[in-house]
Design a protein around this motif. Structure first.
Motif, PDB file in Angstrom:
ATOM      1  N   THR B  61       0.845  -1.206   0.000  1.00  0.00           N
ATOM      2  CA  THR B  61       0.000   0.000   0.000  1.00  0.00           C
ATOM      3  C   THR B  61       0.871   1.243   0.000  1.00  0.00           C
ATOM      4  O   THR B  61       0.660   2.181  -0.778  1.00  0.00           O
ATOM      5  CB  THR B  61      -0.928   0.022   1.235  1.00  0.00           C
ATOM      6  N   LEU B  62       1.878   1.256   0.872  1.00  0.00           N
ATOM      7  CA  LEU B  62       2.739   2.432   0.976  1.00  0.00           C
ATOM      8  C   LEU B  62       3.587   2.605  -0.280  1.00  0.00           C
ATOM      9  O   LEU B  62       3.805   3.726  -0.731  1.00  0.00           O
ATOM     10  CB  LEU B  62       3.631   2.314   2.219  1.00  0.00           C
ATOM     11  N   ALA B  63       4.023   1.489  -0.857  1.00  0.00           N
ATOM     12  CA  ALA B  63       4.842   1.566  -2.078  1.00  0.00           C
ATOM     13  C   ALA B  63       4.026   2.162  -3.224  1.00  0.00           C
ATOM     14  O   ALA B  63       4.508   2.999  -3.982  1.00  0.00           O
ATOM     15  CB  ALA B  63       5.355   0.180  -2.449  1.00  0.00           C
ATOM     16  N   LEU B  64       2.784   1.728  -3.310  1.00  0.00           N
ATOM     17  CA  LEU B  64       1.875   2.233  -4.343  1.00  0.00           C
ATOM     18  C   LEU B  64       1.701   3.743  -4.203  1.00  0.00           C
ATOM     19  O   LEU B  64       1.694   4.485  -5.185  1.00  0.00           O
ATOM     20  CB  LEU B  64       0.515   1.557  -4.177  1.00  0.00           C
ATOM     21  N   LEU B  65       1.564   4.165  -2.968  1.00  0.00           N
ATOM     22  CA  LEU B  65       1.395   5.594  -2.712  1.00  0.00           C
ATOM     23  C   LEU B  65       2.663   6.357  -3.073  1.00  0.00           C
ATOM     24  O   LEU B  65       2.615   7.431  -3.652  1.00  0.00           O
ATOM     25  CB  LEU B  65       1.053   5.827  -1.241  1.00  0.00           C
TER      26      LEU B  65
ATOM     27  N   GLU C  11       3.014  14.613   3.094  1.00  0.00           N
ATOM     28  CA  GLU C  11       3.398  14.534   1.680  1.00  0.00           C
ATOM     29  C   GLU C  11       2.481  13.570   0.928  1.00  0.00           C
ATOM     30  O   GLU C  11       2.016  13.852  -0.180  1.00  0.00           O
ATOM     31  CB  GLU C  11       4.865  14.083   1.579  1.00  0.00           C
ATOM     32  N   GLN C  12       2.170  12.434   1.560  1.00  0.00           N
ATOM     33  CA  GLN C  12       1.251  11.469   0.944  1.00  0.00           C
ATOM     34  C   GLN C  12      -0.135  12.079   0.796  1.00  0.00           C
ATOM     35  O   GLN C  12      -0.826  11.859  -0.204  1.00  0.00           O
ATOM     36  CB  GLN C  12       1.147  10.198   1.798  1.00  0.00           C
ATOM     37  N   VAL C  13      -0.542  12.818   1.813  1.00  0.00           N
ATOM     38  CA  VAL C  13      -1.853  13.455   1.772  1.00  0.00           C
ATOM     39  C   VAL C  13      -1.906  14.434   0.603  1.00  0.00           C
ATOM     40  O   VAL C  13      -2.860  14.449  -0.184  1.00  0.00           O
ATOM     41  CB  VAL C  13      -2.150  14.175   3.114  1.00  0.00           C
ATOM     42  N   ARG C  14      -0.862  15.210   0.453  1.00  0.00           N
ATOM     43  CA  ARG C  14      -0.801  16.196  -0.635  1.00  0.00           C
ATOM     44  C   ARG C  14      -0.911  15.507  -1.988  1.00  0.00           C
ATOM     45  O   ARG C  14      -1.653  15.950  -2.864  1.00  0.00           O
ATOM     46  CB  ARG C  14       0.515  16.987  -0.531  1.00  0.00           C
ATOM     47  N   LYS C  15      -0.195  14.405  -2.145  1.00  0.00           N
ATOM     48  CA  LYS C  15      -0.216  13.686  -3.424  1.00  0.00           C
ATOM     49  C   LYS C  15      -1.603  13.129  -3.717  1.00  0.00           C
ATOM     50  O   LYS C  15      -2.089  13.180  -4.849  1.00  0.00           O
ATOM     51  CB  LYS C  15       0.817  12.551  -3.409  1.00  0.00           C
ATOM     52  N   ASP C 224      -5.589   6.777   4.243  1.00  0.00           N
ATOM     53  CA  ASP C 224      -6.566   5.731   3.932  1.00  0.00           C
ATOM     54  C   ASP C 224      -7.830   6.339   3.333  1.00  0.00           C
ATOM     55  O   ASP C 224      -8.338   5.891   2.305  1.00  0.00           O
ATOM     56  CB  ASP C 224      -6.958   4.963   5.201  1.00  0.00           C
ATOM     57  N   ILE C 225      -8.361   7.338   4.017  1.00  0.00           N
ATOM     58  CA  ILE C 225      -9.626   7.932   3.595  1.00  0.00           C
ATOM     59  C   ILE C 225      -9.488   8.573   2.216  1.00  0.00           C
ATOM     60  O   ILE C 225     -10.332   8.391   1.334  1.00  0.00           O
ATOM     61  CB  ILE C 225     -10.120   8.959   4.640  1.00  0.00           C
ATOM     62  N   LEU C 226      -8.398   9.298   2.004  1.00  0.00           N
ATOM     63  CA  LEU C 226      -8.216   9.961   0.705  1.00  0.00           C
ATOM     64  C   LEU C 226      -7.985   8.944  -0.408  1.00  0.00           C
ATOM     65  O   LEU C 226      -8.499   9.096  -1.516  1.00  0.00           O
ATOM     66  CB  LEU C 226      -7.056  10.956   0.788  1.00  0.00           C
ATOM     67  N   GLN C 227      -7.225   7.894  -0.122  1.00  0.00           N
ATOM     68  CA  GLN C 227      -7.011   6.868  -1.152  1.00  0.00           C
ATOM     69  C   GLN C 227      -8.348   6.213  -1.495  1.00  0.00           C
ATOM     70  O   GLN C 227      -8.631   5.915  -2.661  1.00  0.00           O
ATOM     71  CB  GLN C 227      -6.004   5.816  -0.666  1.00  0.00           C
ATOM     72  N   SER C 228      -9.184   6.011  -0.488  1.00  0.00           N
ATOM     73  CA  SER C 228     -10.496   5.419  -0.726  1.00  0.00           C
ATOM     74  C   SER C 228     -11.378   6.341  -1.566  1.00  0.00           C
ATOM     75  O   SER C 228     -12.104   5.881  -2.454  1.00  0.00           O
ATOM     76  CB  SER C 228     -11.189   5.111   0.609  1.00  0.00           C
ATOM     77  N   VAL C 229     -11.331   7.624  -1.279  1.00  0.00           N
ATOM     78  CA  VAL C 229     -12.105   8.584  -2.073  1.00  0.00           C
ATOM     79  C   VAL C 229     -11.632   8.543  -3.526  1.00  0.00           C
ATOM     80  O   VAL C 229     -12.441   8.559  -4.462  1.00  0.00           O
ATOM     81  CB  VAL C 229     -11.981  10.013  -1.500  1.00  0.00           C
TER      82      VAL C 229
END
Lengths: 324, 70, 362
Positions: B61-65, C11-15, C224-229
């Motif tokens: 999951t993290l790698a994908l992100l 950073e992940q959230v921003r992406k 998690d929530i943003l990836q799900s959206v």
């Protein structure tokens, strides 16, 4: 609770001193400026990592005086004891109070004890009151108040949040957990005195006790008619306290602290204040967490690590553990 | 409606484990998740482990992100 | 914190926020049905991060909020009895019944104790054999297995003074009921990650298939929530209606078999009343006949109760069904506040209205 205080107590007992709504009442007697405060302690359990009800009772009152920029001098101590409370417990608490008073440099000048029937009190309640003197310069007092915060002021915090509240919870029946969390209960009067020695532009001081940082910020925002804006990523919370909050579903910004102080100071004085705080054992992790804005008045804003903003409301009770 | 946090198993004895996260530990029942070992992470809800955290899935999951380029 | 902080990374959230914009979603309404999601969305300000086309609403995901007043009143009645200790999760302490709350009764001398786990409640019973200990079993499929195991342990040990007042409810029947009625225009479901660890992703396939609604099982951190959206936005854009799993590190297609068995051994499905919504068939859990001694309802002879209507003006029913926002309710913030809640959506800290009030709404 806030409503009860407003409507009933301030409504019926109000006067210029009480109406300031600070934790201590400040008034003049002769040429002296006196701060006077009282607080009751009903903590459960009585003993927890890093402290006990006695220690809390002394420091709670000492810290309220310190937040009035007063030097704490004398305190009183009143006990309400539940019948059947064992002597060993009482002795331990009183010993602790003695040690705390010595540590804080205050003298217990008066006291009282009452015993109530079994069930009428939860083992022990303690009420302390305290009196201190404000510093003056050519007769003029160095006044601070929650009502004196001004737009542009810096908001400084002396150290990590949530240690006390989570230390107490860790020993509460039904919730027990193991951790290194220790209550931060301590007299902040020494730290505050050092800041006041060096910085002439402190406007407000507040110890974020019951209701946590969020409540303290809300009170100042309301008293001063300003907006308090803080950055979540700047607010220090120790790792174990943070994990304990996650476990029980509690927000660390609402958890009680007993050895921390908020310093609201003119922006040009912030750096010097931080340096002084960090040189004191109780302020090693002092940090700027935010600023005072003109509006919206009475509001507290939290900037999340993602750059968006949310409102921090006033707590309406002790934070409860949740599973949902 | 379900607060559960990942915690690492520190010790196991029968249906009970001691679990830990960042310096906080407590006992938890592990009856609902068979085949656990010390060092595994489990989601703990109201004192019960309800699922094992799958490390490989987490890494994926993290790698994908990470791969997302924005 | 391991397995938590990685999913809060700015950073992940921003992406992900950028990716959602890039996906160019059409106007769409996503419903979450989990109080923990409601809280997370509020705490991290997720709505502010989403493009205006994507609307996030809350459904009946707060088990505290959907517990009928009548059950709370019955429990308060038990708490008022001198020989009874009521044990409860903290979530229920301040929830008002028609006249009082557990907290208020505790202040009046009732023995009400907060526990973190049902195992603590059983321990309370063991330590206080001179009194009855009743545990208030609130929660969805995530919580029921632990309560079931605890009840089974009590039976095995013949603990003479322990019982469970079950108000457990089930999510999939509620989703069907929501979509079968005058449904709000729900373009996708953000499904509860922890309920799903128990029931598995396959449990939602009938929903996706029969109602053609995209579903993503989601974790609870902002990433998690943003990836799900993002996954839901892509499903909507591509005209798909599947059940996808964002929370792969914890959720499997078949769920937790041991947990499902534990529940089945002790509980059976029953029709259940959801406050603000009404009766949903087979949406609750009641204690099986064999364990009736440990069922507080039977043990204390608590009768079937009629549900009382919410006070005039209260829009909780509409809010719980996703058809109104808290701000639409005339009572919100004025006569209905967390300190003095009128309806169920304000009573629990993760109720939709409480979360709005606390985090400042949209």
């Amino acid at each position: 609770m806030a409503e009860l205080i407003d409507r009933l107590f301030l409504g019926k007992l109000g006067n210029p001193v009480l109406d300031q709504r600070d934790d201590s009442g400040v008034f003049q007697i002769g040429n002296s400026y006196v701060a006077f405060t009282t607080d009751s302690f009903v903590v459960d359990p009585l003993f927890f990592p890093g402290g006990d009800i006695g220690r809390l009772a002394v420091f709670g009152t000492v810290n309220d005086l310190a937040c009035a920029a007063a030097t704490p001098l004398y305190i009183s101590s009143s006990f309400i004891l539940e019948e059947g409370l064992d002597m060993a417990t009482l002795e331990a608490v009183v010993d602790s109070m003695r040690a705390a008073a010595d540590e804080a440099g205050v003298t217990v000048a008066a006291g009282d004890t009452k015993v109530v029937p079994s069930g009428a009190a939860d083992r022990m309640f303690i009420t302390t009151a305290g009196i201190g003197l404000l510093r003056t310069d050519s007769g003029r007092p160095y006044l601070v108040s929650g009502s004196l915060a001004r737009p542009g002021d810096a908001v400084l915090l002396s150290g990590t949040l949530a240690d006390h509240g989570m230390a107490v919870m860790s020993r509460r029946e039904g919730l027990e957990f193991e951790s290194e969390i220790v209550s931060d209960a301590a007299p902040i009067s020494g730290l505050v005195a050092q800041v006041l020695d060096v910085c002439p532009s402190v406007h407000a001081l507040r110890d974020p006790t019951r209701g946590g940082l969020a409540s303290a910020l809300n009170e100042i925002a309301r008293q001063s008619g300003v907006c308090m804006e803080v950055e979540e990523s700047a607010i220090p919370v120790g790792e174990p306290a943070r994990a304990a909050c996650e476990l029980l579903g509690i927000d660390p910004l609402y958890v009680a602290n007993e050895g921390k102080v908020l310093v609201i100071i003119a922006p040009e004085g912030a750096d010097a204040a931080l340096e002084v705080m960090r040189s004191h054992p109780l302020g090693r992790q002092a940090v700027r967490i935010g600023r005072v804005l003109e509006s919206p008045a009475g509001r507290v804003h939290l900037i999340t690590p993602y750059g968006n903003r949310r409102i921090l409301v006033l707590a309406h009770g002790e934070p409860l553990p949740r599973i949902c | 409606m379900c607060l559960a946090i990942p915690m690492r198993i520190v010790s196991l004895e029968g249906g009970e484990a001691v679990v830990e996260q960042s310096g906080v530990s407590r006992r938890a029942r592990v009856d609902l998740v068979p085949g656990l070992a010390v060092g595994d992470y489990v989601l703990v809800h109201a004192g019960f482990a309800i699922a094992k955290v799958q490390e490989e899935e987490a890494i994926e999951t993290l790698a994908l992100l990470q791969e997302m380029s924005f | 914190m391991r397995h938590i902080d990685e999913y809060r990374d700015p950073e992940q959230v921003r992406k992900l926020v950028a990716a959602i914009r890039e996906a160019d979603p059409p106007p769409m309404t996503i419903m979450e049905v989990c109080g923990t999601h409601t809280m997370a969305v509020g705490r991290y300000g997720i709505r502010q991060l989403l493009p205006p086309e994507v609307r996030l609403i809350s459904g009946p995901g707060c088990p505290v909020c959907v517990t009928p007043q009548a059950d709370i009143d019955a429990l308060l009645g038990l708490a008022a009895r001198p020989g009874v200790t009521v044990t409860t999760f903290g979530d229920m302490l301040r929830v008002p019944g028609s006249k009082s709350s557990l907290e208020a009764e505790r202040a009046r001398g009732a023995d009400v104790r907060i526990v973190y786990s049902p195992t603590d409640a059983l321990e309370t019973a063991r330590r206080n054999l001179d009194k009855e200990t009743v545990f208030f079993g609130v929660g969805f499929e995530t919580t029921a297995p632990g309560v079931a195991l605890t009840l089974a342990a009590a039976a095995r040990e013949n603990v003479p003074n322990f019982s469970v007042y079950s108000v457990h409810k089930l999510i999939p029947p509620a989703l069907s009921a929501l979509l079968s009625g005058e449904a709000p225009a729900v373009d996708g479901f953000l499904l509860p990650g922890h309920v799903s660890t128990i029931i598995g992703t396959k449990a939602y396939e009938p929903i996706a298939r029969d109602f053609h609604v995209p579903c993503v099982v989601s974790g609870f951190e902002p990433v998690d929530i943003l990836q799900s959206v993002l996954m839901l936005a892509r499903q909507v854009k591509e005209g798909r209606a599947e059940v996808e799993n964002q929370y792969r590190r914890a959720v499997t297609p078949n769920g937790n078999f041991a947990a499902q068995q534990a529940v089945e051994a002790v509980f059976e499905p029953c029709d259940s009343s959801w406050r603000g919504i009404g009766v949903i068939p087979a949406s609750g859990l009641k204690v099986r006949q064999e364990y009736e001694v440990y069922d507080a309802l039977r043990r204390f002879g608590i009768p079937e109760m009629a549900e009382s209507p919410e006070p005039a003006g209260c829009l909780c029913g509409e809010v719980l069904k996703g058809r109104a926002r808290p701000a639409d309710c005339p009572l919100f913030g004025s006569s209905c506040t967390p300190a003095e809640p009128v309806g169920p959506c304000m009573v629990s800290s993760e109720g939709t209205c409480a979360a709005w009030y606390h985090y400042g709404g949209e």
